[in-house]
Design an enzyme around this catalytic site. Sequence first.
Site, mmCIF file in Angstrom:
data_model
loop_
_atom_site.group_PDB
_atom_site.id
_atom_site.type_symbol
_atom_site.label_atom_id
_atom_site.label_comp_id
_atom_site.label_asym_id
_atom_site.label_seq_id
_atom_site.Cartn_x
_atom_site.Cartn_y
_atom_site.Cartn_z
ATOM 1 N N TYR A 156 59.842 9.404 59.675
ATOM 2 C CA TYR A 156 58.385 9.450 59.491
ATOM 3 C C TYR A 156 57.968 8.496 58.365
ATOM 4 O O TYR A 156 57.042 7.700 58.514
ATOM 5 C CB TYR A 156 57.979 10.888 59.167
ATOM 6 N N LYS A 160 55.594 5.112 58.524
ATOM 7 C CA LYS A 160 54.344 4.990 57.757
ATOM 8 C C LYS A 160 54.418 3.825 56.765
ATOM 9 O O LYS A 160 53.407 3.170 56.495
ATOM 10 C CB LYS A 160 54.044 6.312 57.042
HETATM 11 N N1 LIG Z 1 48.331 16.493 57.831
HETATM 12 C C1 LIG Z 1 48.822 15.796 56.826
HETATM 13 O O1 LIG Z 1 49.132 16.334 55.773
HETATM 14 C C2 LIG Z 1 48.987 14.316 56.919
HETATM 15 C C3 LIG Z 1 49.379 13.623 55.776
HETATM 16 C C4 LIG Z 1 49.527 12.257 55.820
HETATM 17 C C5 LIG Z 1 49.287 11.574 57.002
HETATM 18 N N2 LIG Z 1 48.919 12.266 58.113
HETATM 19 C C6 LIG Z 1 48.696 11.489 59.324
HETATM 20 O O2 LIG Z 1 47.399 11.722 59.807
HETATM 21 C C7 LIG Z 1 47.380 11.593 61.232
HETATM 22 C C8 LIG Z 1 46.798 12.846 61.848
HETATM 23 O O3 LIG Z 1 47.569 13.955 61.445
HETATM 24 P P1 LIG Z 1 47.152 15.474 61.680
HETATM 25 O O4 LIG Z 1 47.660 16.219 60.515
HETATM 26 O O5 LIG Z 1 45.709 15.582 62.043
HETATM 27 O O6 LIG Z 1 48.120 15.816 62.917
HETATM 28 P P2 LIG Z 1 47.911 16.670 64.242
HETATM 29 O O7 LIG Z 1 49.275 16.905 64.766
HETATM 30 O O8 LIG Z 1 47.005 17.830 64.012
HETATM 31 O O9 LIG Z 1 47.139 15.626 65.196
HETATM 32 C C9 LIG Z 1 47.764 14.495 65.728
HETATM 33 C C10 LIG Z 1 47.123 14.176 67.065
HETATM 34 O O10 LIG Z 1 47.779 13.031 67.617
HETATM 35 C C11 LIG Z 1 48.004 13.259 69.001
HETATM 36 N N3 LIG Z 1 49.132 12.442 69.479
HETATM 37 C C12 LIG Z 1 50.456 12.635 69.294
HETATM 38 N N4 LIG Z 1 51.169 11.694 69.919
HETATM 39 C C13 LIG Z 1 50.278 10.871 70.517
HETATM 40 C C14 LIG Z 1 50.397 9.698 71.324
HETATM 41 N N5 LIG Z 1 51.601 9.213 71.657
HETATM 42 N N6 LIG Z 1 49.268 9.091 71.762
HETATM 43 C C15 LIG Z 1 48.056 9.616 71.458
HETATM 44 N N7 LIG Z 1 47.876 10.713 70.711
HETATM 45 C C16 LIG Z 1 48.971 11.339 70.244
HETATM 46 C C17 LIG Z 1 48.301 14.750 69.083
HETATM 47 O O11 LIG Z 1 48.123 15.246 70.417
HETATM 48 C C18 LIG Z 1 47.296 15.307 68.099
HETATM 49 O O12 LIG Z 1 46.051 15.593 68.703
HETATM 50 C C19 LIG Z 1 48.841 11.321 61.649
HETATM 51 O O13 LIG Z 1 49.037 9.941 61.785
HETATM 52 C C20 LIG Z 1 49.622 11.832 60.464
HETATM 53 O O14 LIG Z 1 50.878 11.216 60.351
HETATM 54 C C21 LIG Z 1 48.758 13.621 58.096
#
Ligand SMILES: NC(=O)c1ccc[n+]([C@@H]2O[C@H](COP(=O)([O-])OP(=O)(O)OC[C@H]3O[C@@H](n4cnc5c(N)ncnc54)[C@H](O)[C@@H]3O)[C@@H](O)[C@H]2O)c1
Length: 248
Positions: A156, A160
């Site tokens: 991961y 990133k």
């Molecule tokens: N939640 C956190 O703490 C956090 C921290 C840093 C970065 N992020 C990043 O923020 C973004 C959103 O995270 P989140 O926490 O809302 O996650 P989440 O899992 O709630 O949402 C992610 C969404 O992406 C969709 N998805 C997965 N694979 C896919 C694909 N191949 N094509 C299209 N859609 C796809 C999923 O169906 C889901 O709706 C991600 O890139 C994650 O890495 C999240």
Amino acid sequence: MKLFVGKTALVTGAQRGIGFETARAFALQGASVVMTDVNGEGVKQAAEIIEKETGAKTLALASDVSKSADCERAVEETLKTFKKLDVLVNNAGITSDNLALRMKEEDFQVMLDVNLKGAFLMAKAASRSMLRARGGRIINIASVVGQMGNAGQAGYAASKAGLIGLTKSLAREFASRQILVNAVAPGFIQTRMTDALKDEAKARLLELIPLRRFGAAGDVARAVLFLAGEDSAYITGQVLAVNGGIYM
Ligand SMILES: NC(=O)c1ccc[n+]([C@@H]2O[C@H](COP(=O)([O-])OP(=O)(O)OC[C@H]3O[C@@H](n4cnc5c(N)ncnc54)[C@H](O)[C@@H]3O)[C@@H](O)[C@H]2O)c1
């Protein structure tokens, strides 16, 4: 005054979490919003919720960012429906945590395919119309983990960190056409992704966050809207940390 009237924003992975909140924030500011997700039924329902709440025009598409044909089609459908694409938010992302020694090659690969290659494919597809329009914004959702590393998240973190390199390279390639490319690097944000953490791990993490709380999806959405709007017209190739101070 609404800030994005007449603009079209496409958010990937918009079915829930940060993507949903970002799509909603654009809609509240008057944008037409394209919401894509690998979960087609989920994103359709999510778009209906946003349309009902905000009255904004939405387009929901089932689309897997790791497949180039899906990315091309998502941009084509956007241009067919809204005639332009002003903002692309590469938000779709997945985690598959394990210590490196136990991490399967396939699990490592799938994180690169979705989190990194997906953003490249979407940026490539979207950039053609942005180049013609001589303007646009691309915002990649990276992670604090890509900046500082994290045990158990080698794949991961690599995806990133790669996304940050991609952001800076695209920013240099597209600058002459006024396409600005930036990343937002969230810390620990309360979503389904972090709900999966054990209570003990959450308590340990909170001690490391100077602001002593997890972020909300809205905290990230507001940073994205800043980077998509007029107030950030002289900012490109940057990583905006939204992390409560856990990494400075
Ligand atoms: N939640 C956190 O703490 C956090 C921290 C840093 C970065 N992020 C990043 O923020 C973004 C959103 O995270 P989140 O926490 O809302 O996650 P989440 O899992 O709630 O949402 C992610 C969404 O992406 C969709 N998805 C997965 N694979 C896919 C694909 N191949 N094509 C299209 N859609 C796809 C999923 O169906 C889901 O709706 C991600 O890139 C994650 O890495 C999240």
